[in-house]
Design a protein around this motif. Structure first.
Motif, mmCIF file in Angstrom:
data_model
loop_
_atom_site.group_PDB
_atom_site.id
_atom_site.type_symbol
_atom_site.label_atom_id
_atom_site.label_comp_id
_atom_site.label_asym_id
_atom_site.label_seq_id
_atom_site.Cartn_x
_atom_site.Cartn_y
_atom_site.Cartn_z
ATOM 1 N N CYS A 22 -1.151 6.487 -6.308
ATOM 2 C CA CYS A 22 -2.182 6.394 -7.306
ATOM 3 C C CYS A 22 -3.169 7.588 -6.860
ATOM 4 N N ARG A 23 -3.641 8.337 -7.830
ATOM 5 C CA ARG A 23 -4.444 9.118 -7.625
ATOM 6 C C ARG A 23 -5.918 8.645 -7.232
ATOM 7 N N THR A 24 -6.174 7.794 -7.740
ATOM 8 C CA THR A 24 -7.503 7.117 -7.616
ATOM 9 C C THR A 24 -7.808 6.439 -6.434
ATOM 10 N N CYS A 25 -7.101 5.757 -5.778
ATOM 11 C CA CYS A 25 -7.287 5.217 -4.510
ATOM 12 C C CYS A 25 -6.422 5.479 -3.458
ATOM 13 N N ASN A 26 -5.388 6.310 -3.696
ATOM 14 C CA ASN A 26 -4.384 7.012 -2.759
ATOM 15 C C ASN A 26 -3.661 5.842 -2.150
ATOM 16 N N GLN A 27 -3.288 4.637 -2.863
ATOM 17 C CA GLN A 27 -2.616 3.809 -2.362
ATOM 18 C C GLN A 27 -0.996 4.162 -2.865
ATOM 19 N N SER A 28 0.024 3.990 -1.917
ATOM 20 C CA SER A 28 1.335 4.404 -2.075
ATOM 21 C C SER A 28 2.193 3.449 -2.498
ATOM 22 N N PHE A 29 3.338 3.514 -3.354
ATOM 23 C CA PHE A 29 4.301 2.820 -3.691
ATOM 24 C C PHE A 29 5.559 3.163 -3.844
ATOM 25 N N GLY A 30 6.366 2.382 -3.403
ATOM 26 C CA GLY A 30 8.032 2.823 -3.360
ATOM 27 C C GLY A 30 8.731 3.033 -4.692
ATOM 28 N N SER A 31 8.197 2.567 -5.750
ATOM 29 C CA SER A 31 8.794 2.724 -6.985
ATOM 30 C C SER A 31 7.584 3.050 -7.972
ATOM 31 N N GLU A 32 8.349 3.689 -9.158
ATOM 32 C CA GLU A 32 7.272 3.939 -10.116
ATOM 33 C C GLU A 32 6.788 2.772 -10.854
ATOM 34 N N ALA A 75 6.172 -0.154 -9.573
ATOM 35 C CA ALA A 75 5.239 -0.692 -8.754
ATOM 36 C C ALA A 75 3.904 0.000 -8.966
ATOM 37 N N LEU A 76 3.814 1.057 -9.041
ATOM 38 C CA LEU A 76 2.678 2.176 -9.335
ATOM 39 C C LEU A 76 2.196 1.611 -10.672
ATOM 40 N N GLU A 77 3.031 1.793 -11.881
ATOM 41 C CA GLU A 77 2.345 1.379 -12.991
ATOM 42 C C GLU A 77 1.772 0.015 -13.138
ATOM 43 N N LEU A 78 2.458 -1.069 -12.596
ATOM 44 C CA LEU A 78 1.707 -2.324 -12.342
ATOM 45 C C LEU A 78 0.366 -2.406 -11.656
ATOM 46 N N HIS A 79 0.198 -1.529 -10.633
ATOM 47 C CA HIS A 79 -0.886 -1.203 -9.851
ATOM 48 C C HIS A 79 -2.043 -0.669 -10.615
ATOM 49 N N ARG A 80 -1.851 0.447 -11.304
ATOM 50 C CA ARG A 80 -2.541 1.220 -12.156
ATOM 51 C C ARG A 80 -3.560 0.365 -13.047
ATOM 52 N N ASP A 110 -10.676 9.787 -13.888
ATOM 53 C CA ASP A 110 -10.370 10.174 -12.685
ATOM 54 C C ASP A 110 -8.958 9.540 -12.520
ATOM 55 N N ALA A 111 -8.569 8.605 -13.358
ATOM 56 C CA ALA A 111 -7.071 7.723 -13.179
ATOM 57 C C ALA A 111 -5.983 8.649 -13.483
ATOM 58 N N GLY A 112 -4.941 8.458 -12.827
ATOM 59 C CA GLY A 112 -3.875 9.419 -12.813
ATOM 60 C C GLY A 112 -2.781 8.764 -11.996
ATOM 61 N N THR A 113 -1.644 9.531 -11.900
ATOM 62 C CA THR A 113 -0.731 9.217 -11.096
ATOM 63 C C THR A 113 -0.329 10.570 -10.385
ATOM 64 N N ALA A 114 0.259 10.427 -9.278
ATOM 65 C CA ALA A 114 0.897 11.504 -8.639
ATOM 66 C C ALA A 114 2.291 11.232 -7.848
ATOM 67 N N THR A 115 3.325 12.083 -8.049
ATOM 68 C CA THR A 115 4.680 11.685 -7.556
ATOM 69 C C THR A 115 4.942 12.652 -6.296
ATOM 70 N N ARG A 116 5.346 12.275 -5.260
ATOM 71 C CA ARG A 116 5.758 12.989 -4.097
ATOM 72 C C ARG A 116 6.988 13.057 -3.734
#
Length: 76
Positions: free
Chosen positions: A4-14, A16-21, A70-76
Motif C-alpha cells: 500500500c503506497r499510503t501506509c507502506n504495509q505489505s501483503f502477499g496477494s493483490e 489482500a491489498l485491495e481489501l486493505h485499501r 495519495d492513495a494508490g498501490t505499488a507492486t514489487r
C-alpha cells in the motif's frame, strides 16, 4: 509482494491489498466539488461507477470529480 503506497504495509496477494485499501485510514477518496472525504466503498455499488455519497453533491467519476489523493498501490 504488494504494498500500500499510503501506509507502506505489505501483503502477499493483490486481493489482500485491495481489501486493505478500503480500510486504510489514509486511503480515502476526496470529492473535488464538495471537499468531503470518504471510503471507496461508500462511493460505489458495483465497483465501476463512482459518485460522491453526499446527498447535496453531484460529484462523480474517479479521476474526474473524485480523487484518490495519495492513495494508490505499488507492486514489487
Amino acid at each position: 509482494m504488494h504494498t500500500c503506497r499510503t501506509c507502506n504495509q505489505s501483503f502477499g496477494s493483490e486481493l489482500a491489498l485491495e481489501l486493505h485499501r478500503d480500510k486504510c485510514a489514509e486511503g480515502r477518496l476526496l470529492c473535488g466539488l464538495c471537499g468531503e472525504r470518504f471510503r471507496e466503498a461508500e462511493a460505489t455499488e458495483d465497483g465501476w461507477h463512482y459518485a460522491c455519497p453526499n446527498e447535496d453533491c453531484s460529484g462523480e467519476g474517479l479521476t474526474e470529480d473524485l480523487l484518490a489523493g495519495d492513495a494508490g498501490t505499488a507492486t514489487r
